[in-house]
Design an enzyme around this catalytic site. Sequence first.
Site, short mmCIF file in Angstrom:
data_model
loop_
_atom_site.label_atom_id
_atom_site.label_comp_id
_atom_site.label_asym_id
_atom_site.label_seq_id
_atom_site.Cartn_x
_atom_site.Cartn_y
_atom_site.Cartn_z
N CYS A 104 25.38 55.30 18.45
CA CYS A 104 25.26 56.56 19.19
C CYS A 104 24.19 56.54 20.28
O CYS A 104 24.50 56.61 21.46
CB CYS A 104 24.96 57.69 18.20
SG CYS A 104 26.28 57.93 17.01
N1 LIG Z 1 28.24 56.69 13.12
C1 LIG Z 1 27.60 57.82 13.38
O1 LIG Z 1 26.53 58.07 12.87
C2 LIG Z 1 28.19 58.85 14.32
C3 LIG Z 1 27.60 60.12 14.37
C4 LIG Z 1 28.14 61.09 15.20
C5 LIG Z 1 29.24 60.78 15.99
N2 LIG Z 1 29.79 59.53 15.95
C6 LIG Z 1 30.95 59.29 16.79
O2 LIG Z 1 32.11 59.31 15.97
C7 LIG Z 1 33.08 58.39 16.46
C8 LIG Z 1 33.45 57.40 15.37
O3 LIG Z 1 32.31 56.64 15.04
P1 LIG Z 1 32.15 55.89 13.65
O4 LIG Z 1 30.72 55.53 13.54
O5 LIG Z 1 32.79 56.66 12.55
O6 LIG Z 1 33.02 54.58 13.94
P2 LIG Z 1 33.48 53.49 12.88
O7 LIG Z 1 33.64 52.22 13.63
O8 LIG Z 1 32.63 53.54 11.65
O9 LIG Z 1 34.92 54.00 12.43
C9 LIG Z 1 35.99 54.06 13.29
C10 LIG Z 1 37.26 53.84 12.48
O10 LIG Z 1 38.36 54.06 13.35
C11 LIG Z 1 39.32 53.06 13.13
N3 LIG Z 1 40.12 52.98 14.33
C12 LIG Z 1 39.86 52.35 15.50
N4 LIG Z 1 40.84 52.57 16.36
C13 LIG Z 1 41.75 53.35 15.76
C14 LIG Z 1 42.98 53.90 16.15
N5 LIG Z 1 43.47 53.71 17.37
N6 LIG Z 1 43.65 54.66 15.25
C15 LIG Z 1 43.13 54.84 14.01
N7 LIG Z 1 41.97 54.35 13.58
C16 LIG Z 1 41.29 53.62 14.45
C17 LIG Z 1 38.52 51.82 12.80
O11 LIG Z 1 39.30 50.88 12.08
C18 LIG Z 1 37.40 52.42 11.94
O12 LIG Z 1 37.76 52.48 10.58
C19 LIG Z 1 32.45 57.76 17.70
O13 LIG Z 1 32.83 58.50 18.83
C20 LIG Z 1 30.97 57.94 17.46
O14 LIG Z 1 30.24 57.97 18.67
C21 LIG Z 1 29.30 58.56 15.12
#
Ligand SMILES: NC(=O)c1ccc[n+]([C@@H]2O[C@H](COP(=O)([O-])OP(=O)(O)OC[C@H]3O[C@@H](n4cnc5c(N)ncnc54)[C@H](O)[C@@H]3O)[C@@H](O)[C@H]2O)c1
Length: 456
Positions: free
Chosen positions: A287
């Site tokens: 992030c």
């Molecule tokens: N990790 C954090 O602390 C956090 C906090 C707030 C916001 N975010 C935001 O949330 C979003 C997700 O982040 P995250 O940390 O959960 O990512 P992550 O990598 O942990 O998880 C993403 C998941 O999406 C799956 N994926 C990828 N492409 C896909 C598709 N086309 N269809 C279906 N599944 C798909 C991946 O296999 C994975 O399991 C991002 O935009 C991030 O900036 C993350």
Amino acid sequence: MTDAAGSDPLPRLSPAAADLLRRIEERSALIGVVGLGYVGMPLALAAMQAGFRVLGFDINGPRVVQINRGETHIRHIPAAAVAAAVATGRFEATAAFERLDEPDAVLICVPTPLTRHREPDLSFVAGTARAIAARLRRSQLVVLESTTYPGTTEEVVRPILEEGGLKSGVDFFLAYSPEREDPGNTDFAAPAIPKVVGADGAEALRLAEALYGSWAARTVLVSSPATAEAVKLTENIFRAVNIALVNELKVVFDAMNIDVWEVIEAAKTKPFGFMPFYPGPGLGGHCIPIDPFYLTWKAREFEIPTRFIELAGEINTRMPLFVVDRLAAAIDRRLGKGLSGAAVLLLGLAYKKNIDDTRESPALRLIELIEARGATVAYHDPFVPEIPPTREHARLAGRRSVPLDPEVIGRFDAVVIVTDHDGVDYRLVVEHAKIVVDTRNACARAGLTSDTIVKA
Ligand SMILES: NC(=O)c1ccc[n+]([C@@H]2O[C@H](COP(=O)([O-])OP(=O)(O)OC[C@H]3O[C@@H](n4cnc5c(N)ncnc54)[C@H](O)[C@@H]3O)[C@@H](O)[C@H]2O)c1
């Protein structure tokens, strides 16, 4: 409780919206969560625990199988919680995207990284929108949760969803609600964190409010998806800029022989107008190092420079170099030799304490910088037994954590504390290391003092 953006009386709902609202209120709606990662998994569990049936979608087939077996792929989400969710029969994961017409609400939690040229990579969001569009049916609610620049929901997601002829706000409903997940932070359970919601139209807002209000203690309604997108970026830019500020102060005060940690401890006793941020070896995670540049990119469209963001990025990116300089100086001064040929142990590889996430971790950059100076580097991290593959640090993949015992510690010329995991025995480290370079003030917090400790 709800904070309303305006005080307009609630509009009379169309039959499609009224039906979905009833299904949400009765908990008979099926909730789809696309992307079962750090954000999607806790969200899916929260919806399930609120009484909904949840269908989780992920392109990662083995991950889907693992989840359906009741196993966890995220260390701070206990397997027991996943197993209990699966056992209810109300939670299932799937890689079958043709089932996207089943959920009444689809929440998108896919990654939003930067490209090689540090521009927003919306390919995951657009790909998911296309998959939903292929199955979109009347009265579905679609909510984007991925962090992104203001305008994404209405300028990128909506046109894709409308390609089949259905109209947002008429045939289906569209909203944006940012996630405020803080992995490893046990002080705030997901439902206790207020949920910001902005939607494309009054009906979509009402539906998204009802849905998130089913598990979030409080929803905060704003006037548009772009505003909600801006809220999320503002929160993360605030962190990036303030961390850069204390990192800069660290360097300045260090030159003056003043301990920035002591300064912050004293400054934070001011009961108003000051909020403590802490310096470190550089930014990490999915992030804070990335999200601010989504705004920088979008601001270019308006010919507006984002100088604070760029400057913060510059300062934070330089922090690993500062750590390496301090390390080299300490080895030089105390051992009478150069960094070249030295053996260095990094303590902590995850980007922050008590989690197993190494994305953008400054530890990876530190390994490369220290090795580029001719030293050998090993690492210990109880949360990261092996370095996972990454695009930027591909050649580090597969390296394994070494044990932390007196014999191993004694083999190295210096130990660099990069991540201050709670479970590490810092006393053992200080007792047996020739030099401890501490980027997190972990030794002082553990009550340890020694002239072998160097803060960096
Ligand atoms: N990790 C954090 O602390 C956090 C906090 C707030 C916001 N975010 C935001 O949330 C979003 C997700 O982040 P995250 O940390 O959960 O990512 P992550 O990598 O942990 O998880 C993403 C998941 O999406 C799956 N994926 C990828 N492409 C896909 C598709 N086309 N269809 C279906 N599944 C798909 C991946 O296999 C994975 O399991 C991002 O935009 C991030 O900036 C993350």
